[in-house]
Design a protein around this motif. Structure first.
Motif, PDB file in Angstrom:
ATOM      1  N   GLU A 181       1.641   2.609  -0.757  1.00 47.55           N
ATOM      2  CA  GLU A 181       2.098   2.732   0.711  1.00 47.55           C
ATOM      3  C   GLU A 181       1.284   1.956   1.463  1.00 47.55           C
ATOM      4  N   ASN A 213       1.760  14.209  11.509  1.00 52.03           N
ATOM      5  CA  ASN A 213       2.121  14.045  10.287  1.00 52.03           C
ATOM      6  C   ASN A 213       3.458  15.053   9.935  1.00 52.03           C
ATOM      7  N   ASP A 225      -0.913   0.839   5.300  1.00 51.79           N
ATOM      8  CA  ASP A 225      -1.483   1.774   6.424  1.00 51.79           C
ATOM      9  C   ASP A 225      -1.345   0.482   7.496  1.00 51.79           C
ATOM     10  N   GLN A 264      -8.681   1.257  10.440  1.00 55.54           N
ATOM     11  CA  GLN A 264      -8.858   2.393   9.736  1.00 55.54           C
ATOM     12  C   GLN A 264     -10.579   3.106   9.973  1.00 55.54           C
ATOM     13  N   ASP A 320      -1.455   7.165  -6.189  1.00 57.61           N
ATOM     14  CA  ASP A 320      -1.448   5.967  -5.335  1.00 57.61           C
ATOM     15  C   ASP A 320      -0.096   5.307  -5.454  1.00 57.61           C
ATOM     16  N   THR A 346      -5.739   3.745  -0.199  1.00 57.32           N
ATOM     17  CA  THR A 346      -5.847   4.501  -1.371  1.00 57.32           C
ATOM     18  C   THR A 346      -6.032   3.597  -2.730  1.00 57.32           C
ATOM     19  N   ASP A 402      -3.196  -1.042   1.763  1.00 60.68           N
ATOM     20  CA  ASP A 402      -3.137   0.444   1.033  1.00 60.68           C
ATOM     21  C   ASP A 402      -4.640   0.885   0.835  1.00 60.68           C
ATOM     22  N   ASP A 441      -4.310   7.432   5.402  1.00 60.00           N
ATOM     23  CA  ASP A 441      -4.093   7.922   4.395  1.00 60.00           C
ATOM     24  C   ASP A 441      -4.970   9.331   3.976  1.00 60.00           C
ATOM     25  N   ASN A 442      -4.543  10.398   3.433  1.00 57.34           N
ATOM     26  CA  ASN A 442      -5.184  11.426   3.408  1.00 57.34           C
ATOM     27  C   ASN A 442      -5.401  11.636   1.845  1.00 57.34           C
ATOM     28  N   ASP A 455      -1.643   9.442  -1.192  1.00 60.43           N
ATOM     29  CA  ASP A 455      -1.134   8.682   0.205  1.00 60.43           C
ATOM     30  C   ASP A 455      -0.392   9.707   0.824  1.00 60.43           C
ATOM     31  N   ASP A 456       0.027   9.034   2.109  1.00 58.88           N
ATOM     32  CA  ASP A 456       0.709  10.182   3.001  1.00 58.88           C
ATOM     33  C   ASP A 456       1.298   9.265   4.044  1.00 58.88           C
TER      34      ASP A 456
END
Length: 658
Positions: free
Chosen positions: A226, A310, A228, A92, A223, A216, A214, A263-264, A268-269
């Protein structure tokens, strides 16, 4: 903060200075065995560690392995004066704030060549993307203004990643490691190296894959848990030719490619992902026309390519397809001349050279309605010179000067002065340095465009700084042991002006801000027994906006790193590590409540503590088994508001060399 600084210096000031090793990149034909005794990054010439006036730290290969560091971000958290803020777990985004300066004020080198991504809008380096494979020999961190050595970007300091060199006494040496554990993580790497006659070679491969964690925080009602994931592969190749002890030619190539999820915040995305590739290569020749003169020429190029995508999903109909391409080409001619000793003067070294650089960016990001584009290039040429000398065999003086001339932001001069006084009567070293630095506006800041909304400012001036530091270091003997302990402290100040930010209408950028930073670095290393080594690095930082008096965001006011190496048996090492982060300010609209809504005024991030533990067992001379535990207390600390660090993880593996 002023009271905290005063109390800290009162407690430690009588036994002050920096108890860290100093960084450097050895001359191209210097044996690797001598690396630990001299440094180059801090002065551009091989210099004994005790003669370097600035704050410097080396993280060598032994330390990397003993403490279980697998990424550049993990290794830097223990460096005094440096705050590493990562937005989640491995892979990250991560920023480094050196002595309270901005993340774009940290210049990163790979074997002496700048590798900051030219396409990054602010010129900052992402410290979360680089693995510490077996091809990394050590990491060197120089703190304080260093533009007189390396030009633009070195306001806070310099991080130099030094790659491994081939052994000079073996035709072939094989090395490797494999490890696996939590989150389906698998890490592997290996290579071969050796010297055959006049030629030496090194080839190394590395990889890591994990389903990740995760980023988030679970406190967010949005949350979804999910994860990453992250995958990284890379390779390093080096080939050298040394026909005589007066000439060497070598080439180095480095490649790495990363893929991962993001993550956004505050949501979560699951479809937000990235790929990040970097290619770096250099060819370098070095010769000695005379015994006292060493000259070298280098051509280097770094190419970065990043893509963020995305797709629309049930959580968001937004789509992203952002592409960043950056390129940096460097031509560098450098010289070192050893001056003769004369009376009270000895150990004189003169360095000088010329550097020519070209940056280019091709970037497009955002939606079709609000798309940012940058398509530009820029040239700059710099001349630099430095001199260092020792007086009375105890006072080292150094000076450096550099002038950078760019085609679009004009000519800028920087300098640095330093002194180190050895006082062997009390086993002390007193250090001081003063210097200036600058950060050139990035190509995006000058030429970026959002049609109808934003236009970069080609008339931007460089961000300018001046800073100084003073410190003292003591070796404390006890029970016939001369180096029982080393303790020290350093005070630093830095003033930065012409900082670049948006204008009031957010339609362009201007040189509108100023910052004032001060603080202290306190270190101690204890060696009470042959089987025990304990070190501590404590940093106090006060970084503020001059106009408002407000603290600058994401700079912890206090940070403490504790490390130890405990050897109950000759072939067993247990290395605990604890890192404490004090409170830091987060910006307005970047601080989030549990429901994901943001605050309209800046808020403080909470304090946090991370505990790691690594154990190694050398089963036999070439084979070592190890276990690496990260965040074993399962802290939910958020270095950046809205991004939680990875939870408890454990990896086990083996490392070998034949």
């Amino acid at each position: 903060m002023r009271r905290l600084l005063l109390l800290s210096f009162t407690a430690l000031g009588t036994t002050a200075a920096i108890a860290q090793t100093n960084p450097g990149t050895p001359p191209i034909n210097q044996p690797s065995a001598a690396v630990a005794e001299t440094v180059v990054t801090a002065t551009r010439v091989p210099t004994p560690i005790e003669r370097v006036p600035g704050g410097v730290t080396v993280i060598d290969r032994q330390t990397i392995e003993e403490r279980g560091y697998q990424t550049l971000a993990e290794a830097l958290v223990s460096v005094p004066g440096l705050s590493l803020i990562q937005s989640g777990g491995i892979g990250q985004p991560a920023s480094a704030f050196i002595r309270g300066t901005a993340s774009r004020h940290a210049l990163v080198l790979l074997d002496g060549v700048p590798i900051n991504d030219a396409s990054e809008p602010n010129g900052a380096f992402n410290f979360g993307n680089d693995l510490l494979g077996l091809d990394v020999e050590r990491i060197e961190v120089l703190r304080g203004p260093a533009s007189s050595l390396y030009g633009s970007g070195a306001i806070g300091g310099v991080v130099n990643i030094v790659t491994r060199r081939a052994p000079k006494d073996k035709a072939i040496e094989a090395f490797g490691e494999i490890a696996g554990g939590s989150n389906r993580t698998l890490r592997a790497g290996g290579g071969v190296a050796g010297t055959v006659g006049q030629f030496d070679y090194l080839l190394s491969l590395r990889s890591l894959s994990t389903r990740g964690t995760d980023a988030t925080p679970s406190r967010f009602t949005s949350d979804t848990r999910e994860r990453d994931g992250f995958r990284s592969v890379g390779a390093t190749a080096r080939l050298g030719w040394t026909p005589s002890d007066r000439f060497r030619l070598e080439g180095l190539a480095n490649w790495r490619e990363n893929h991962g999820g993001l993550d956004n915040v505050p949501f979560d995305d699951p479809n937000y992902s990235f790929e990040d590739r970097r290619y770096t290569g250099q060819i370098r020749a070095e010769g000695k026309p005379f015994e006292v003169w060493t000259t070298g020429f280098r051509i280097a190029q770094t190419v970065d390519r990043r893509r963020y995508t995305n797709l629309a999903d049930s959580l968001s109909a937004a789509t992203t397809n952002d592409l960043f391409r950056g390129q940096r080409t460097v031509f560098d001619w450098g010289n070192q001349i050893r001056t003769p000793d004369y009376g009270i003067l000895d150990q004189g070294q003169l360095s000088f050279g010329i550097t020519h650089e070209r940056e280019a960016v091709d970037q497009g990001s955002g939606s079709a309605f609000f798309r940012t584009t940058t398509n530009a290039s820029a040239l700059s040429t710099a001349g630099h010179a430095g001199y260092q000398i020792r007086l009375f065999q105890r006072l080292d003086l150094s000076a450096g000067f550099r002038q950078d001339s760019a085609e679009d932001y004009g000519t800028h001069s920087t300098y640095r002065l330093g002194a180190v006084l050895a006082v062997p009567e009390i086993s002390a070293r007193i250090r001081g340095a003063y210097g200036t630095a600058f950060k050139a506006p990035s190509l995006y800041q000058r030429f970026g465009v959002i049609t109808g909304f934003f236009q970069g400012n080609p008339d931007l001036r460089p961000e300018l700084s001046e800073g100084w530091e003073a410190g003292i270091e003591f070796d404390i003997p006890l029970a016939a042991q001369r180096d029982f302990a080393t303790v020290g402290a350093t005070y630093f100040e830095n003033r930065i002006r012409d900082l670049i930010n948006f204008n009031a209408a957010f339609t362009t950028l201007e040189n509108v801000e100023r910052a004032r930073i001060k603080g202290g670095e306190f270190t101690a290393t204890l060696r009470p027994f042959r089987w025990l080594n304990v070190s501590a690095a404590y940093t106090v930082t006060d970084a503020r906006d001059v106009a408002t008096g407000e603290r600058l965001a994401r700079r912890p006011e206090q940070q403490l790193a504790l490390n130890a190496a405990f050897r109950p048996l000759d072939n067993v090492t247990i290395a605990p590590e604890a890192v404490f982060y004090g409170r830091s300010l987060e910006g307005a609209f970047a601080s989030y409540r549990d429901d994901g809504t943001s605050y309209t005024v800046a808020r403080d991030n909470k304090v946090g503590t991370i505990f790691n533990l690594t154990a190694s067992w050398q089963v036999m001379e070439p084979i070592t088994l190890f276990v690496e535990g990260r965040n074993l207390m399962d802290s939910k600390f958020e270095p950046a508001n809205g991004f939680v660090i990875a939870g408890r993880t454990v990896l086990a593996g083996t490392r070998f060399r034949f």
